[in-house]
Enzyme design. Structure first.
Site, PDB file in Angstrom:
ATOM      1  N   ASP A 123      -3.388 -12.314  -1.123  1.00 15.74           N
ATOM      2  CA  ASP A 123      -4.048 -12.203  -2.428  1.00 15.74           C
ATOM      3  C   ASP A 123      -5.463 -12.761  -2.290  1.00 15.74           C
ATOM      4  OD1 ASP A 123      -4.836 -12.219  -5.040  1.00 15.74           O
ATOM      5  OD2 ASP A 123      -3.055 -13.218  -5.822  1.00 15.74           O
ATOM      6  N   ASP A 164      -7.041  -6.036  -4.528  1.00 14.95           N
ATOM      7  CA  ASP A 164      -7.202  -7.342  -3.878  1.00 14.95           C
ATOM      8  C   ASP A 164      -5.874  -7.976  -3.437  1.00 14.95           C
ATOM      9  OD1 ASP A 164      -6.286  -7.824  -6.400  1.00 14.95           O
ATOM     10  OD2 ASP A 164      -7.756  -9.354  -6.914  1.00 14.95           O
ATOM     11  N   GLU A 165      -4.819  -7.190  -3.389  1.00 13.11           N
ATOM     12  CA  GLU A 165      -3.525  -7.727  -2.951  1.00 13.11           C
ATOM     13  C   GLU A 165      -2.821  -6.714  -2.049  1.00 13.11           C
ATOM     14  OE1 GLU A 165      -1.355 -10.032  -6.462  1.00 13.11           O
ATOM     15  OE2 GLU A 165      -2.264  -8.156  -7.124  1.00 13.11           O
TER      16      GLU A 165
END
Lengths: 403, 88
Positions: A6, A101-102
Protein backbone atom coordinates in the site's frame (compact mmCIF):
# COMPACT_ATOMS: atom_id res chain seq x y z
CA UNK A 1 1.06 -15.97 2.42
CA UNK A 2 -0.28 -12.85 0.74
CA UNK A 3 1.21 -9.35 0.89
CA UNK A 4 -0.62 -6.09 0.37
CA UNK A 5 1.70 -3.31 -0.75
CA UNK A 6 0.00 0.00 0.00
CA UNK A 7 1.76 3.14 -1.22
CA UNK A 8 1.69 5.89 1.41
CA UNK A 9 -0.07 9.10 0.27
CA UNK A 10 0.77 7.90 -3.22
CA UNK A 11 0.07 10.93 -5.44
CA UNK A 12 1.58 13.39 -2.98
CA UNK A 13 4.60 11.11 -2.45
CA UNK A 14 5.20 10.88 -6.21
CA UNK A 15 5.28 14.68 -6.42
CA UNK A 16 7.65 14.84 -3.45
CA UNK A 17 9.89 12.22 -5.07
CA UNK A 18 9.96 14.06 -8.39
CA UNK A 19 10.40 17.50 -6.84
CA UNK A 20 12.82 17.44 -3.90
CA UNK A 21 11.76 20.98 -2.93
CA UNK A 22 8.44 19.52 -1.79
CA UNK A 23 9.94 16.94 0.56
CA UNK A 24 9.17 17.45 4.22
CA UNK A 25 6.43 19.95 3.39
CA UNK A 26 2.65 19.58 3.48
CA UNK A 27 1.67 18.77 -0.10
CA UNK A 28 -1.89 18.69 -1.35
CA UNK A 29 -2.56 17.19 -4.77
CA UNK A 30 -5.69 18.51 -6.44
CA UNK A 31 -7.08 19.61 -9.80
CA UNK A 32 -6.16 23.07 -10.99
CA UNK A 33 -5.19 24.82 -7.70
CA UNK A 34 -6.61 28.07 -9.04
CA UNK A 35 -10.04 26.54 -9.45
CA UNK A 36 -12.53 24.93 -7.18
CA UNK A 37 -12.30 21.24 -6.56
CA UNK A 38 -11.45 18.62 -4.00
CA UNK A 39 -8.28 17.27 -2.41
CA UNK A 40 -7.08 14.24 -4.37
CA UNK A 41 -4.29 13.33 -1.95
CA UNK A 42 -2.63 14.87 1.09
CA UNK A 43 0.93 14.13 2.18
CA UNK A 44 1.54 12.90 5.71
CA UNK A 45 2.87 16.36 6.57
CA UNK A 46 -0.56 17.84 5.67
CA UNK A 47 -2.66 15.33 7.57
CA UNK A 48 -2.06 16.68 11.10
CA UNK A 49 -3.87 19.83 9.92
CA UNK A 50 -6.98 17.74 9.28
CA UNK A 51 -6.67 17.66 5.50
CA UNK A 52 -7.72 14.44 3.79
CA UNK A 53 -8.63 13.18 0.33
CA UNK A 54 -12.11 14.16 -0.83
CA UNK A 55 -12.21 17.38 1.22
CA UNK A 56 -13.22 20.55 -0.68
CA UNK A 57 -10.14 22.53 -1.63
CA UNK A 58 -11.46 25.71 -0.01
CA UNK A 59 -11.70 23.90 3.34
CA UNK A 60 -8.18 22.50 2.92
CA UNK A 61 -6.88 26.01 2.27
CA UNK A 62 -8.44 27.22 5.50
CA UNK A 63 -6.95 24.34 7.49
CA UNK A 64 -3.51 24.36 5.88
CA UNK A 65 -2.85 27.56 3.95
CA UNK A 66 0.91 26.98 4.00
CA UNK A 67 0.66 23.70 2.07
CA UNK A 68 1.99 23.35 -1.45
CA UNK A 69 -0.98 22.86 -3.76
CA UNK A 70 0.07 20.76 -6.73
CA UNK A 71 -2.01 20.00 -9.80
CA UNK A 72 -2.23 16.23 -10.10
CA UNK A 73 -1.15 14.27 -13.14
CA UNK A 74 -3.18 11.03 -13.32
CA UNK A 75 -1.20 9.68 -16.27
CA UNK A 76 2.01 10.03 -14.28
CA UNK A 77 0.57 8.19 -11.28
CA UNK A 78 -0.84 5.34 -13.39
CA UNK A 79 2.49 5.00 -15.17
CA UNK A 80 4.35 4.78 -11.83
CA UNK A 81 1.73 2.31 -10.60
CA UNK A 82 2.35 0.06 -13.62
CA UNK A 83 6.11 0.31 -13.10
CA UNK A 84 5.55 -0.81 -9.49
CA UNK A 85 3.63 -3.89 -10.70
CA UNK A 86 6.59 -4.74 -12.94
CA UNK A 87 8.89 -4.38 -9.93
CA UNK A 88 6.77 -6.76 -7.80
CA UNK A 89 6.90 -9.41 -10.52
CA UNK A 90 10.59 -9.81 -9.62
CA UNK A 91 9.44 -11.64 -6.47
CA UNK A 92 6.31 -13.42 -7.63
CA UNK A 93 4.18 -13.71 -10.77
CA UNK A 94 1.08 -13.61 -8.56
CA UNK A 95 0.44 -9.86 -8.58
CA UNK A 96 -3.10 -8.49 -8.38
CA UNK A 97 -3.52 -4.72 -8.68
CA UNK A 98 -6.18 -3.67 -6.20
CA UNK A 99 -6.16 0.04 -6.91
CA UNK A 100 -3.74 2.56 -8.38
CA UNK A 101 -1.75 2.53 -5.12
CA UNK A 102 -2.33 -0.99 -3.77
CA UNK A 103 -1.47 -4.48 -4.99
CA UNK A 104 -1.78 -7.97 -3.56
CA UNK A 105 1.20 -10.30 -4.01
CA UNK A 106 0.85 -14.04 -3.58
CA UNK A 107 3.84 -15.96 -2.21
CA UNK A 108 2.34 -19.43 -2.76
CA UNK A 109 4.77 -21.62 -4.65
CA UNK A 110 7.76 -19.51 -3.66
CA UNK A 111 10.26 -20.37 -0.91
CA UNK A 112 9.00 -17.35 1.07
CA UNK A 113 5.54 -18.75 1.79
CA UNK A 114 5.67 -18.44 5.58
CA UNK A 115 5.60 -15.57 8.07
CA UNK A 116 9.36 -15.12 8.19
CA UNK A 117 9.65 -15.32 4.41
CA UNK A 118 6.82 -12.81 4.00
CA UNK A 119 8.50 -10.38 6.39
CA UNK A 120 11.79 -10.75 4.52
CA UNK A 121 10.20 -10.21 1.10
CA UNK A 122 8.21 -7.24 2.41
CA UNK A 123 11.44 -5.62 3.58
CA UNK A 124 13.14 -6.27 0.25
CA UNK A 125 10.21 -4.80 -1.67
CA UNK A 126 10.05 -1.74 0.55
CA UNK A 127 13.75 -1.09 0.03
CA UNK A 128 13.49 -1.65 -3.73
CA UNK A 129 10.59 0.81 -4.02
CA UNK A 130 12.54 3.39 -2.04
CA UNK A 131 15.69 2.86 -4.10
CA UNK A 132 14.04 2.93 -7.51
CA UNK A 133 11.16 5.36 -6.98
CA UNK A 134 12.03 7.21 -3.73
CA UNK A 135 8.54 6.33 -2.52
CA UNK A 136 7.33 5.11 0.88
CA UNK A 137 5.12 2.01 1.16
CA UNK A 138 3.38 0.13 3.95
CA UNK A 139 3.15 -3.63 3.63
CA UNK A 140 0.81 -6.01 5.36
CA UNK A 141 1.10 -9.78 5.18
CA UNK A 142 -1.18 -12.62 6.17
CA UNK A 143 -2.66 -15.93 5.12
CA UNK A 144 -5.49 -14.18 3.18
CA UNK A 145 -6.20 -10.94 1.36
CA UNK A 146 -8.36 -9.78 4.25
CA UNK A 147 -5.64 -10.27 6.88
CA UNK A 148 -2.98 -8.73 4.60
CA UNK A 149 -5.17 -5.69 3.92
CA UNK A 150 -5.92 -5.08 7.58
CA UNK A 151 -2.31 -5.70 8.59
CA UNK A 152 -1.21 -3.03 6.08
CA UNK A 153 -3.48 -0.53 7.83
CA UNK A 154 -1.60 -1.29 11.07
CA UNK A 155 1.71 -0.70 9.31
CA UNK A 156 0.95 2.79 7.99
CA UNK A 157 2.98 4.78 7.31
CA UNK A 158 6.11 3.08 6.13
CA UNK A 159 5.92 -0.07 8.24
CA UNK A 160 5.56 -3.82 7.86
CA UNK A 161 3.00 -5.92 9.74
CA UNK A 162 2.78 -9.69 9.43
CA UNK A 163 -0.16 -11.48 11.05
CA UNK A 164 -1.41 -15.03 11.17
CA UNK A 165 -5.04 -15.70 12.06
CA UNK A 166 -4.25 -15.85 15.79
CA UNK A 167 -2.37 -12.57 15.56
CA UNK A 168 -5.27 -11.06 13.64
CA UNK A 169 -7.71 -12.04 16.39
CA UNK A 170 -5.46 -10.83 19.20
CA UNK A 171 -4.96 -7.51 17.44
CA UNK A 172 -8.40 -6.78 16.04
CA UNK A 173 -10.97 -8.44 18.27
CA UNK A 174 -10.85 -5.65 20.89
CA UNK A 175 -11.24 -3.02 18.14
CA UNK A 176 -14.47 -1.45 16.83
CA UNK A 177 -16.30 -3.22 13.98
CA UNK A 178 -15.64 -0.19 11.75
CA UNK A 179 -12.04 -1.38 11.42
CA UNK A 180 -13.15 -4.52 9.58
CA UNK A 181 -12.41 -4.20 5.88
CA UNK A 182 -15.67 -3.46 4.09
CA UNK A 183 -17.66 -2.24 7.08
CA UNK A 184 -18.90 1.31 6.56
CA UNK A 185 -20.96 3.71 8.58
CA UNK A 186 -24.31 2.11 7.77
CA UNK A 187 -23.22 -1.46 8.57
CA UNK A 188 -21.58 -0.22 11.74
CA UNK A 189 -24.87 1.37 12.86
CA UNK A 190 -26.83 -1.78 12.11
CA UNK A 191 -24.32 -3.90 14.02
CA UNK A 192 -24.48 -1.51 16.96
CA UNK A 193 -28.25 -1.88 16.95
CA UNK A 194 -27.63 -5.60 17.52
CA UNK A 195 -25.30 -4.79 20.41
CA UNK A 196 -22.20 -5.68 18.37
CA UNK A 197 -19.48 -3.10 18.77
CA UNK A 198 -16.18 -4.96 18.54
CA UNK A 199 -14.76 -7.39 16.04
CA UNK A 200 -14.57 -10.00 18.79
CA UNK A 201 -18.32 -9.64 19.44
CA UNK A 202 -18.99 -9.94 15.70
CA UNK A 203 -16.79 -13.04 15.43
CA UNK A 204 -18.74 -14.76 18.18
CA UNK A 205 -22.24 -13.51 17.31
CA UNK A 206 -24.90 -16.16 16.59
CA UNK A 207 -25.01 -16.89 12.86
CA UNK A 208 -28.81 -16.76 12.83
CA UNK A 209 -28.92 -13.25 14.25
CA UNK A 210 -26.49 -12.02 11.60
CA UNK A 211 -28.29 -13.84 8.80
CA UNK A 212 -31.61 -12.33 9.88
CA UNK A 213 -30.13 -8.84 9.92
CA UNK A 214 -27.86 -8.98 6.89
CA UNK A 215 -28.96 -11.94 4.80
CA UNK A 216 -26.11 -13.76 3.02
CA UNK A 217 -23.74 -11.01 4.08
CA UNK A 218 -24.20 -11.87 7.77
CA UNK A 219 -22.14 -15.10 7.86
CA UNK A 220 -19.54 -13.44 5.63
CA UNK A 221 -19.14 -10.62 8.15
CA UNK A 222 -18.66 -13.16 10.92
CA UNK A 223 -16.07 -15.11 8.91
CA UNK A 224 -14.21 -11.90 8.14
CA UNK A 225 -14.19 -10.91 11.81
CA UNK A 226 -12.62 -14.32 12.51
CA UNK A 227 -9.88 -13.58 9.96
CA UNK A 228 -11.27 -16.15 7.56
CA UNK A 229 -11.28 -15.21 3.89
CA UNK A 230 -11.01 -17.44 0.85
CA UNK A 231 -11.12 -14.72 -1.81
CA UNK A 232 -8.70 -15.86 -4.50
CA UNK A 233 -5.82 -13.73 -5.69
CA UNK A 234 -6.27 -13.03 -9.41
CA UNK A 235 -2.97 -12.15 -11.11
CA UNK A 236 -3.23 -9.14 -13.39
CA UNK A 237 -2.01 -11.12 -16.38
CA UNK A 238 -5.19 -13.17 -16.11
CA UNK A 239 -7.17 -9.97 -16.32
CA UNK A 240 -10.29 -8.94 -14.51
CA UNK A 241 -13.09 -7.44 -16.54
CA UNK A 242 -14.25 -4.00 -15.52
CA UNK A 243 -17.76 -3.75 -14.09
CA UNK A 244 -18.28 -0.07 -14.80
CA UNK A 245 -16.57 2.93 -16.35
CA UNK A 246 -17.35 6.54 -15.65
CA UNK A 247 -16.13 10.11 -15.55
CA UNK A 248 -17.20 12.96 -13.33
CA UNK A 249 -16.10 16.55 -13.02
CA UNK A 250 -16.39 19.23 -10.36
CA UNK A 251 -17.18 22.50 -12.13
CA UNK A 252 -14.88 25.47 -11.45
CA UNK A 253 -17.97 27.45 -10.43
CA UNK A 254 -21.56 26.41 -9.87
CA UNK A 255 -23.26 26.34 -13.26
CA UNK A 256 -26.93 26.77 -14.13
CA UNK A 257 -26.64 27.56 -17.83
CA UNK A 258 -28.43 24.68 -19.65
CA UNK A 259 -26.32 24.90 -22.81
CA UNK A 260 -23.08 24.56 -20.86
CA UNK A 261 -24.38 21.68 -18.78
CA UNK A 262 -25.55 19.90 -21.93
CA UNK A 263 -22.11 20.46 -23.48
CA UNK A 264 -20.43 18.99 -20.42
CA UNK A 265 -22.79 16.01 -20.47
CA UNK A 266 -21.93 15.42 -24.13
CA UNK A 267 -18.23 15.52 -23.29
CA UNK A 268 -18.60 13.08 -20.42
CA UNK A 269 -20.65 10.63 -22.52
CA UNK A 270 -18.07 10.86 -25.31
CA UNK A 271 -15.23 10.19 -22.83
CA UNK A 272 -16.94 7.17 -21.31
CA UNK A 273 -17.94 5.63 -24.66
CA UNK A 274 -14.50 6.22 -26.16
CA UNK A 275 -12.78 4.54 -23.22
CA UNK A 276 -15.16 1.59 -23.47
CA UNK A 277 -14.44 1.17 -27.19
CA UNK A 278 -10.70 1.37 -26.55
CA UNK A 279 -10.87 -1.33 -23.91
CA UNK A 280 -13.44 -3.45 -25.74
CA UNK A 281 -16.52 -3.10 -23.55
CA UNK A 282 -20.20 -2.44 -24.08
CA UNK A 283 -22.53 -1.31 -21.29
CA UNK A 284 -26.15 -1.99 -20.39
CA UNK A 285 -26.84 0.73 -17.81
CA UNK A 286 -26.24 4.48 -17.90
CA UNK A 287 -26.09 6.41 -14.61
CA UNK A 288 -25.93 10.16 -14.09
CA UNK A 289 -24.67 11.79 -10.91
CA UNK A 290 -25.50 15.39 -10.02
CA UNK A 291 -24.30 17.35 -7.01
CA UNK A 292 -25.83 20.77 -6.47
CA UNK A 293 -24.44 23.86 -4.78
CA UNK A 294 -25.78 22.62 -1.42
CA UNK A 295 -23.73 19.42 -1.76
CA UNK A 296 -26.85 17.31 -2.29
CA UNK A 297 -25.89 14.36 -4.46
CA UNK A 298 -28.43 12.51 -6.55
CA UNK A 299 -27.95 9.57 -8.89
CA UNK A 300 -30.34 8.13 -11.45
CA UNK A 301 -29.79 5.25 -13.80
CA UNK A 302 -31.56 3.53 -16.66
CA UNK A 303 -31.21 0.16 -18.31
CA UNK A 304 -30.66 0.33 -22.08
CA UNK A 305 -32.48 -1.89 -24.56
CA UNK A 306 -29.23 -3.60 -25.40
CA UNK A 307 -25.53 -3.35 -24.56
CA UNK A 308 -23.77 -0.60 -26.51
CA UNK A 309 -20.79 1.76 -26.66
CA UNK A 310 -22.48 4.52 -28.65
CA UNK A 311 -21.96 8.01 -27.19
CA UNK A 312 -25.16 9.23 -28.86
CA UNK A 313 -27.22 6.60 -27.07
CA UNK A 314 -25.46 7.40 -23.79
CA UNK A 315 -26.06 11.11 -24.31
CA UNK A 316 -29.76 10.66 -25.06
CA UNK A 317 -30.30 8.60 -21.93
CA UNK A 318 -28.01 10.78 -19.80
CA UNK A 319 -29.90 13.94 -20.78
CA UNK A 320 -33.21 12.29 -19.98
CA UNK A 321 -31.89 11.31 -16.53
CA UNK A 322 -30.35 14.74 -16.09
CA UNK A 323 -33.65 16.46 -16.83
CA UNK A 324 -35.26 14.44 -14.03
CA UNK A 325 -32.44 15.14 -11.58
CA UNK A 326 -31.93 18.81 -12.30
CA UNK A 327 -34.20 21.37 -10.64
CA UNK A 328 -32.71 24.27 -12.64
CA UNK A 329 -30.47 25.35 -9.77
CA UNK A 330 -26.68 25.71 -9.72
CA UNK A 331 -24.80 22.46 -10.37
CA UNK A 332 -21.47 21.69 -8.68
CA UNK A 333 -20.62 18.27 -10.10
CA UNK A 334 -21.75 16.10 -12.98
CA UNK A 335 -20.84 12.50 -13.72
CA UNK A 336 -21.75 9.80 -16.22
CA UNK A 337 -21.12 6.08 -15.67
CA UNK A 338 -21.77 3.04 -17.85
CA UNK A 339 -22.49 -0.08 -15.79
CA UNK A 340 -23.10 -3.81 -16.28
CA UNK A 341 -20.25 -3.94 -18.76
CA UNK A 342 -19.67 -6.92 -21.03
CA UNK A 343 -16.95 -7.67 -23.50
CA UNK A 344 -17.84 -6.19 -26.89
CA UNK A 345 -18.79 -8.77 -29.52
CA UNK A 346 -16.12 -9.35 -32.15
CA UNK A 347 -17.41 -8.83 -35.67
CA UNK A 348 -19.93 -6.06 -35.88
CA UNK A 349 -23.45 -6.94 -36.74
CA UNK A 350 -25.15 -5.97 -39.96
CA UNK A 351 -27.24 -2.90 -39.30
CA UNK A 352 -30.80 -2.73 -40.46
CA UNK A 353 -30.89 1.00 -40.84
CA UNK A 354 -28.48 3.02 -42.90
CA UNK A 355 -28.23 5.73 -40.21
CA UNK A 356 -26.91 3.12 -37.79
CA UNK A 357 -24.29 2.09 -40.30
CA UNK A 358 -23.32 5.72 -40.89
CA UNK A 359 -23.12 6.37 -37.16
CA UNK A 360 -20.87 3.34 -36.66
CA UNK A 361 -18.59 4.35 -39.53
CA UNK A 362 -18.36 7.85 -38.14
CA UNK A 363 -17.35 6.51 -34.71
CA UNK A 364 -14.74 4.25 -36.25
CA UNK A 365 -13.31 7.12 -38.27
CA UNK A 366 -13.19 9.40 -35.23
CA UNK A 367 -11.52 6.62 -33.22
CA UNK A 368 -8.88 6.18 -35.93
CA UNK A 369 -8.17 9.91 -35.99
CA UNK A 370 -7.89 10.04 -32.20
CA UNK A 371 -5.70 6.95 -32.12
CA UNK A 372 -3.32 8.64 -34.49
CA UNK A 373 -3.44 12.31 -33.51
CA UNK A 374 -4.67 12.33 -29.91
CA UNK A 375 -7.96 12.71 -28.06
CA UNK A 376 -8.42 16.43 -28.70
CA UNK A 377 -7.90 16.08 -32.48
CA UNK A 378 -11.62 15.56 -33.10
CA UNK A 379 -14.23 16.78 -30.65
CA UNK A 380 -17.97 17.26 -30.75
CA UNK A 381 -19.02 20.81 -31.45
CA UNK A 382 -21.63 20.67 -28.71
CA UNK A 383 -18.93 19.82 -26.18
CA UNK A 384 -17.11 23.08 -26.92
CA UNK A 385 -19.75 25.20 -25.16
CA UNK A 386 -17.85 25.06 -21.90
CA UNK A 387 -14.39 24.54 -23.31
CA UNK A 388 -12.70 27.55 -21.72
CA UNK A 389 -14.03 26.89 -18.25
CA UNK A 390 -13.29 23.21 -18.45
CA UNK A 391 -9.81 23.21 -19.88
CA UNK A 392 -8.75 20.99 -16.97
CA UNK A 393 -11.06 18.23 -18.27
CA UNK A 394 -9.50 16.22 -21.08
CA UNK A 395 -11.40 15.41 -24.23
CA UNK A 396 -11.85 11.72 -24.84
CA UNK A 397 -10.20 8.93 -22.91
CA UNK A 398 -6.92 9.36 -21.07
CA UNK A 399 -4.37 6.82 -22.20
CA UNK A 400 -1.29 5.90 -20.26
CA UNK A 401 1.55 3.85 -21.65
CA UNK A 402 2.92 0.82 -19.90
CA UNK A 403 6.56 1.34 -18.99
CA UNK B 1 6.73 27.61 -6.39
CA UNK B 2 5.41 25.66 -9.35
CA UNK B 3 5.25 27.19 -12.76
CA UNK B 4 3.46 25.48 -15.64
CA UNK B 5 4.81 26.02 -19.13
CA UNK B 6 4.82 24.61 -22.62
CA UNK B 7 8.21 25.97 -23.61
CA UNK B 8 10.35 24.44 -26.33
CA UNK B 9 13.83 23.77 -24.96
CA UNK B 10 17.19 22.51 -26.18
CA UNK B 11 18.39 19.39 -24.40
CA UNK B 12 21.66 17.49 -24.32
CA UNK B 13 20.77 13.88 -23.64
CA UNK B 14 22.44 10.49 -23.40
CA UNK B 15 21.23 6.99 -24.16
CA UNK B 16 21.90 4.54 -21.34
CA UNK B 17 20.87 0.96 -20.64
CA UNK B 18 17.66 2.25 -19.08
CA UNK B 19 16.88 4.55 -22.01
CA UNK B 20 17.28 8.20 -22.83
CA UNK B 21 18.24 10.62 -20.06
CA UNK B 22 18.52 14.40 -20.23
CA UNK B 23 21.87 15.76 -19.00
CA UNK B 24 21.45 19.51 -19.37
CA UNK B 25 19.06 21.89 -21.05
CA UNK B 26 18.68 25.49 -22.02
CA UNK B 27 15.51 27.28 -20.88
CA UNK B 28 14.80 30.99 -21.15
CA UNK B 29 18.44 31.73 -21.87
CA UNK B 30 19.88 29.79 -18.91
CA UNK B 31 21.58 26.40 -18.94
CA UNK B 32 20.49 23.90 -16.29
CA UNK B 33 22.61 20.87 -15.40
CA UNK B 34 20.68 17.78 -14.37
CA UNK B 35 22.06 16.37 -11.12
CA UNK B 36 19.46 13.62 -10.72
CA UNK B 37 16.72 12.00 -12.76
CA UNK B 38 13.96 11.81 -10.13
CA UNK B 39 11.27 10.19 -12.27
CA UNK B 40 10.27 9.05 -15.70
CA UNK B 41 6.96 8.09 -17.21
CA UNK B 42 5.32 7.74 -20.58
CA UNK B 43 2.05 8.89 -22.06
CA UNK B 44 0.24 8.05 -25.27
CA UNK B 45 -0.81 10.91 -27.46
CA UNK B 46 -2.51 9.40 -30.47
CA UNK B 47 -0.07 6.90 -31.92
CA UNK B 48 2.93 8.63 -30.35
CA UNK B 49 4.57 7.64 -27.08
CA UNK B 50 5.60 10.79 -25.24
CA UNK B 51 8.55 10.44 -22.84
CA UNK B 52 8.34 12.48 -19.64
CA UNK B 53 11.17 13.10 -17.19
CA UNK B 54 11.34 14.72 -13.76
CA UNK B 55 14.80 16.09 -13.09
CA UNK B 56 16.56 17.80 -10.22
CA UNK B 57 19.05 20.48 -11.15
CA UNK B 58 21.63 22.53 -9.32
CA UNK B 59 20.26 24.74 -6.50
CA UNK B 60 17.55 22.17 -5.78
CA UNK B 61 15.33 23.32 -8.61
CA UNK B 62 13.33 20.62 -10.35
CA UNK B 63 11.61 20.39 -13.72
CA UNK B 64 9.39 18.17 -15.81
CA UNK B 65 10.57 17.71 -19.38
CA UNK B 66 8.91 15.94 -22.30
CA UNK B 67 10.39 14.43 -25.45
CA UNK B 68 8.06 14.13 -28.44
CA UNK B 69 9.40 11.41 -30.77
CA UNK B 70 7.24 12.65 -33.67
CA UNK B 71 9.19 15.86 -33.95
CA UNK B 72 12.27 14.88 -31.90
CA UNK B 73 11.65 18.02 -29.88
CA UNK B 74 11.78 18.66 -26.17
CA UNK B 75 9.53 20.84 -24.09
CA UNK B 76 9.50 21.97 -20.47
CA UNK B 77 6.11 21.48 -18.82
CA UNK B 78 6.62 22.32 -15.17
CA UNK B 79 9.22 24.04 -13.05
CA UNK B 80 9.78 24.14 -9.31
CA UNK B 81 11.83 27.26 -8.71
CA UNK B 82 13.30 28.96 -5.63
CA UNK B 83 12.72 25.96 -3.36
CA UNK B 84 13.92 27.82 -0.24
CA UNK B 85 11.18 30.42 -0.60
CA UNK B 86 8.41 30.02 1.94
CA UNK B 87 9.77 26.86 3.51
CA UNK B 88 8.32 25.93 6.87
Amino acid sequence: MILLVDMDAFFASVEQAHHPGLRGQPVIVCGDPERRGVVTAASYEARPFGVHAGMPLAQARRLCPQARYVEGNPEKYVSVSLALLDLYSGWTPLVEPFSVDEAFLGLAGTRHDDMEGARRVAGEIQRAIAARFSLPASIGAGPSKLVAKMAAALAKPGGIAVLDVEGFRTTFWPRPVRELWGVGEQTEKRLEALGIRTLGQLANAPAGVLADAFGVLGPQLRDAARGEDSTPLVPYWKGVDAKSMGHEVTLPEDEAEPRKLEGLMLRLCDQVARRMRQEGYVGRVVAVKLRDSRFRTRIRQRVLERHCDDPDVFYGVAMELFSRLWDGGPVRLLGVTAQQLSRAPGPRQAWVFSWQERSLRLRESVDQLRDRFGEASVVRAGALASRRRLKHVPFGAVRTARP
Amino acid sequence: MFESAQDAIEVLSVFTASGMEPLRFRWRGSVFRVVKLTGRWQRREGSALMHHFAVECQNGESFELCFDPRSSRWSLNRAWRNPEEGRA
